[in-house]
Write a protein that holds these residues in place. Structure first.
Motif, short mmCIF file in Angstrom:
data_model
loop_
_atom_site.label_atom_id
_atom_site.label_comp_id
_atom_site.label_asym_id
_atom_site.label_seq_id
_atom_site.Cartn_x
_atom_site.Cartn_y
_atom_site.Cartn_z
N GLU A 102 1.06 -1.30 0.09
CA GLU A 102 -0.05 0.03 0.00
C GLU A 102 0.90 1.43 -0.03
O GLU A 102 0.56 2.22 -0.54
CB GLU A 102 -0.94 -0.08 1.37
N VAL A 103 1.97 1.21 0.46
CA VAL A 103 2.97 2.33 0.59
C VAL A 103 3.32 2.61 -0.90
O VAL A 103 3.52 3.97 -1.07
CB VAL A 103 4.26 1.99 1.44
N ALA A 104 3.58 1.65 -1.64
CA ALA A 104 4.09 1.95 -3.01
C ALA A 104 2.71 2.52 -3.85
O ALA A 104 2.72 3.55 -4.70
CB ALA A 104 4.44 0.58 -3.59
N ARG A 105 1.61 1.99 -3.66
CA ARG A 105 0.46 2.69 -4.08
C ARG A 105 0.33 4.15 -3.77
O ARG A 105 0.09 4.85 -4.84
CB ARG A 105 -0.96 1.74 -3.91
N GLN A 106 0.23 4.24 -2.60
CA GLN A 106 0.12 5.70 -1.99
C GLN A 106 1.20 6.57 -2.81
O GLN A 106 0.87 7.90 -3.03
CB GLN A 106 0.27 5.80 -0.55
N ARG A 107 2.41 6.04 -2.76
CA ARG A 107 3.41 6.99 -3.31
C ARG A 107 3.36 7.39 -4.79
O ARG A 107 3.48 8.46 -5.38
CB ARG A 107 4.84 6.09 -3.32
N ILE A 108 2.70 6.28 -5.71
CA ILE A 108 2.51 6.48 -7.07
C ILE A 108 1.66 7.49 -7.34
O ILE A 108 1.58 8.18 -8.14
CB ILE A 108 2.39 5.10 -7.81
N ARG A 109 0.48 7.24 -6.63
CA ARG A 109 -0.63 8.04 -6.56
C ARG A 109 -0.34 9.68 -6.25
O ARG A 109 -0.84 10.57 -6.85
CB ARG A 109 -1.94 7.75 -5.72
N SER A 110 0.60 9.67 -5.39
CA SER A 110 1.11 10.88 -4.84
C SER A 110 1.96 11.73 -6.02
O SER A 110 1.55 12.85 -6.31
CB SER A 110 2.07 11.19 -3.54
N LEU A 111 2.86 10.80 -6.58
CA LEU A 111 3.51 11.41 -7.75
C LEU A 111 2.64 11.80 -8.88
O LEU A 111 2.88 12.85 -9.62
CB LEU A 111 4.43 10.45 -8.15
N LEU A 112 1.59 11.14 -9.27
CA LEU A 112 0.51 11.49 -10.23
C LEU A 112 -0.16 12.85 -9.85
O LEU A 112 -0.32 13.66 -10.76
CB LEU A 112 -0.38 10.46 -10.45
N ASP A 113 -0.22 12.88 -8.66
CA ASP A 113 -1.15 14.30 -8.12
C ASP A 113 -0.08 15.23 -8.43
O ASP A 113 -0.34 16.17 -8.78
CB ASP A 113 -1.51 14.09 -6.89
N ASP A 114 1.09 14.99 -8.03
CA ASP A 114 1.96 16.09 -8.03
C ASP A 114 2.45 16.69 -9.43
O ASP A 114 2.62 17.85 -9.74
CB ASP A 114 3.46 15.72 -7.48
N LEU A 115 2.25 15.34 -10.39
CA LEU A 115 2.53 15.67 -11.83
C LEU A 115 1.50 16.64 -12.49
O LEU A 115 1.74 17.68 -13.05
CB LEU A 115 2.50 14.38 -12.67
N ASP A 116 0.15 16.37 -11.87
CA ASP A 116 -0.77 17.33 -12.56
C ASP A 116 -0.87 18.63 -11.82
O ASP A 116 -0.80 19.57 -12.93
CB ASP A 116 -2.16 16.83 -11.87
N GLN A 117 -0.23 18.96 -10.74
CA GLN A 117 -0.08 20.27 -10.29
C GLN A 117 1.03 21.00 -11.07
O GLN A 117 1.17 22.02 -11.57
CB GLN A 117 -0.03 20.19 -8.94
N GLY A 118 2.29 20.18 -11.19
CA GLY A 118 3.50 20.64 -11.67
C GLY A 118 3.41 21.07 -13.12
O GLY A 118 4.10 21.82 -13.67
N CYS A 119 2.52 20.26 -14.00
CA CYS A 119 2.47 20.39 -15.54
C CYS A 119 1.15 20.99 -15.72
O CYS A 119 0.92 21.18 -16.83
CB CYS A 119 2.73 19.14 -15.98
N ALA A 120 0.47 21.87 -14.82
CA ALA A 120 -0.76 22.20 -15.28
C ALA A 120 -0.79 23.32 -16.19
O ALA A 120 -1.63 23.68 -17.04
CB ALA A 120 -1.38 23.00 -13.89
N GLU A 121 0.50 24.05 -16.57
CA GLU A 121 0.67 25.04 -17.56
C GLU A 121 1.43 24.38 -18.72
O GLU A 121 1.10 24.96 -19.72
CB GLU A 121 1.29 26.16 -16.92
N ALA A 122 2.48 23.42 -18.14
CA ALA A 122 3.18 23.06 -19.30
C ALA A 122 2.35 22.30 -20.35
O ALA A 122 2.82 22.17 -21.49
CB ALA A 122 4.45 22.20 -18.89
N ILE A 123 1.61 21.20 -19.77
CA ILE A 123 0.90 20.30 -20.71
C ILE A 123 0.02 21.04 -21.98
O ILE A 123 0.13 20.79 -22.83
CB ILE A 123 -0.02 19.60 -19.71
N PRO A 124 -0.89 22.30 -21.67
CA PRO A 124 -1.42 23.08 -22.55
C PRO A 124 -0.60 23.53 -23.43
O PRO A 124 -0.89 23.77 -24.50
CB PRO A 124 -2.25 24.14 -21.71
N ALA A 125 0.83 24.18 -22.86
CA ALA A 125 1.60 24.63 -23.83
C ALA A 125 2.09 23.71 -24.74
O ALA A 125 2.10 24.14 -26.18
CB ALA A 125 2.78 25.55 -23.07
N ALA A 126 2.30 22.51 -24.38
CA ALA A 126 2.97 21.63 -25.19
C ALA A 126 1.92 21.23 -26.20
O ALA A 126 2.23 21.12 -27.41
CB ALA A 126 3.25 20.38 -24.36
#
Length: 243
Positions: free
Chosen positions: A3-27
């Motif tokens: 479950e630790v691995a699942r939570q870590r992966i989900r957290s990284l996906l959430d971080d990606l959404d936030q971190g690329c919120a502007e870069a993805i539309p620009a790309a």
């Protein structure tokens, strides 16, 4: 414990959404501009980043205007140790781009988690030298901790950086001392899917019909893909040699 691995992966996906919120539309805008103008998206990577090149090319629901750039030496399946050595060699990435000869309005997408080796760095540098914009799909945290082998890093030569946020070393489990459960392919594939979704919406807004593949395993798939094969086969040799 898993479950630790699942939570870590989900957290990284959430971080990606936030971190690329502007870069993805620009790309997405950059890619759509290229497609509207008759350009091709060149996708490159080495080692396990080639999994992402495969994800972009001739994929159900994927863009037909994608050319994979690679050579056997950088593919682990043709020799694991050789592939590691190959992406560290100077001149190989530059020669690959020179052979493919991208030109505006093309776009270059380079996948490399650490962005530290000469191969991806040279690909980006040579593309920019040809006035071809570069989308760097890389991990800024991993790149920051890695000593570069090329005098610079992939992100240094990008028009737009798409930060996957992959942790240094790629692995996330166990939490105290990670040594397994690599996440770069998971995060890279998710990011690419989000880019395609934004690209679809942007194309709809502009009234553009995107050239996307249909699965050849559904009724009518081969017939729908035939037009795309004819349209892009000349510019993308890897399509012309499918049969």
């Amino acid at each position: 414990m898993a479950e630790v691995a699942r939570q870590r992966i989900r957290s990284l996906l959430d971080d990606l959404d936030q971190g690329c919120a502007e870069a993805i539309p620009a790309a997405a805008g950059l890619v759509l501009n290229a497609i509207e103008s008759g350009g091709v998206v060149h996708a490159a990577g080495a080692g396990h980043s080639l999994a992402m090149v495969c994800e972009t090319f001739y994929r159900a629901g994927g863009l037909a205007a994608v050319r994979p750039l690679w050579e056997p030496a950088v593919l682990p399946l043709t020799g694991a140790l050789r592939s590691t050595d190959a992406e560290r060699e100077f001149g190989r990435g530059r020669a690959l781009v020179q052979s493919a000869a991208p030109v505006p309005p093309d776009v270059m997408v380079v996948f490399s988690t650490s962005g530290r080796n000469p191969y991806p760095v040279e690909i980006a540098k040579e593309a920019r030298a040809r006035d071809v914009p570069v989308l760097a799909v890389t991990s800024l945290p991993a790149s920051a901790e890695a000593t570069d082998r090329a005098g610079s890093r992939l992100a240094d030569h990008a028009t737009i950086v798409l930060d996957t946020g992959v942790p240094p070393g790629d692995v996330v489990y166990p939490g105290e001392e990670p040594r397994t459960c690599a996440v770069s392919t998971i995060l890279g594939a998710y990011l690419w899917s989000m880019l395609l979704a934004r690209l679809h919406d942007l194309a709809d807004e502009r009234g553009v019909r995107l050239p996307v593949w249909t699965s050849s395993n559904v009724p009518g798939g081969d017939e729908r893909n035939a037009d795309l094969l004819a349209r892009y086969g000349e510019r993308i040799p890897e399509l012309a040699t499918l049969r």
